[in-house]
Design a protein around this motif. Structure first.
Motif, mmCIF file in Angstrom:
data_model
loop_
_atom_site.group_PDB
_atom_site.id
_atom_site.type_symbol
_atom_site.label_atom_id
_atom_site.label_comp_id
_atom_site.label_asym_id
_atom_site.label_seq_id
_atom_site.Cartn_x
_atom_site.Cartn_y
_atom_site.Cartn_z
ATOM 1 N N MET A 72 -28.598 -16.883 -9.173
ATOM 2 C CA MET A 72 -29.552 -17.853 -8.627
ATOM 3 C C MET A 72 -30.456 -18.297 -9.774
ATOM 4 O O MET A 72 -31.398 -17.589 -10.149
ATOM 5 N N TRP A 125 -22.150 -14.301 -9.134
ATOM 6 C CA TRP A 125 -22.987 -15.220 -8.342
ATOM 7 C C TRP A 125 -24.404 -15.050 -8.864
ATOM 8 O O TRP A 125 -24.890 -13.912 -8.998
ATOM 9 N N ALA A 158 -22.694 -22.450 -4.104
ATOM 10 C CA ALA A 158 -22.933 -22.154 -5.524
ATOM 11 C C ALA A 158 -21.942 -22.883 -6.447
ATOM 12 O O ALA A 158 -22.051 -22.788 -7.668
ATOM 13 N N ASP A 180 -34.511 -23.315 -6.546
ATOM 14 C CA ASP A 180 -33.528 -22.250 -6.730
ATOM 15 C C ASP A 180 -32.145 -22.880 -6.684
ATOM 16 O O ASP A 180 -31.828 -23.607 -5.735
ATOM 17 N N PRO A 203 -28.129 -21.901 -6.892
ATOM 18 C CA PRO A 203 -27.065 -20.909 -7.023
ATOM 19 C C PRO A 203 -25.933 -21.403 -7.923
ATOM 20 O O PRO A 203 -25.675 -22.612 -7.994
#
Ligand SMILES: C[S@@+](CC[C@H](N)C(=O)[O-])C[C@H]1O[C@@H](n2cnc3c(N)ncnc32)[C@H](O)[C@@H]1O
Length: 241
Positions: free
Chosen positions: A232, A230, A34, A216, A218
């Motif tokens: 997405m 965190w 991420a 997607d 992150p």
């Protein structure tokens, strides 16, 4: 007052945009994939080996994605409504480094240095404060429009979507990412999409844009040494028809 105009968020975003992996996430086993979102939202969504003319980075915050766009675009305009974010981005456009503080906990913080990417072309960039919902009519149009995690921060997101076809040149690319986090403090609930955000985007954009790709993505924002956001984001890439 713009909710993004605080010292805490300025420091958080400088770390988010310019921090090294070790500075952001020194824990083995953390969500390393991420990291580096403001760079990846550009380079993973567009072929950066193809040179392009004008790029607009809307909601540019402290500027990292604009520096990435400057690698392959000959002119980049970065616009954000936060004066302090734009001031930090402009500082880094003029100078290679900017000192800031990383919160550890409570009253404890550490001084770090944000470094402009060496491979970027700062002379190609212009940073401005501005409102994505009331952009200057003279802004012109763009071959690339990048708006990362902006749409669900706007009071009138439909108005923003309706303007996009006038901002992107025919065959130009639109890169949107959103964590689909609709909050009353930014957007009153009657202006939230009635359907899933991606369907809503597709319904609003399909007359003027073709969807090329979704992904997607992150992202990780460090709040202090032991607390992170965190998320997405859902990225979508569109070509103006
Ligand atoms: C969630 S942050 C995303 C920042 C950056 N694109 C990134 O991915 O790190 C949203 C940004 O949009 C900016 N913003 C919010 N409302 C705006 C508006 N009406 N016009 C321009 N920028 C806005 C905020 O100041 C903030 O920098």
């Amino acid at each position: 007052m713009n909710p993004y105009d605080s010292q805490e968020l300025l420091d958080q975003y400088l770390l988010f945009h310019y921090g090294s992996p070790e500075e952001i996430l020194p824990y083995p086993g953390g969500p390393g994939s991420a990291l580096d979102f403001p760079r990846r939202s550009v380079v993973e969504n567009i072929d950066t080996t193809v040179s392009r003319r004008r790029a607009l980075d809307l909601g540019c915050a402290v500027g990292r994605s604009s520096f990435e766009l400057s690698v392959f675009c000959s002119e980049v305009v970065g616009i954000d409504s936060s004066e302090q974010f734009v001031a930090a981005a402009e500082y880094l456009r003029k100078r290679p480094e900017l000192a800031y503080r990383r919160l550890e906990e409570g009253v404890i913080s550490t001084e770090l240095v944000a470094r402009r990417p060496e491979y970027s072309n700062p002379e190609r960039i212009r940073f401005e404060t501005g409102d994505a919902l009331n952009l200057d009519e003279g802004l012109g149009d763009f071959d690339v429009l990048h708006a990362a995690n902006l749409v669900c921060r706007l009071p009138e997101p439909e108005k923003f979507l309706a303007r996009l076809k006038y901002l992107v040149t025919v065959n130009g690319l639109l890169i949107l990412t959103t964590p689909c986090t609709w909050l009353g403090e930014f957007t009153r609930p009657s202006n939230w999409p009635a359907e899933a955000t991606h369907e809503w985007l597709a319904n609003r954009l399909s007359g003027s844009f073709n969807l090329l790709n979704t992904k997607d993505m992150p992202f990780l924002i460090r709040e202090h040494a032991r607390k992170y956001q965190w998320g997405m984001a859902q990225a979508s890439v569109w070509r103006r028809i």
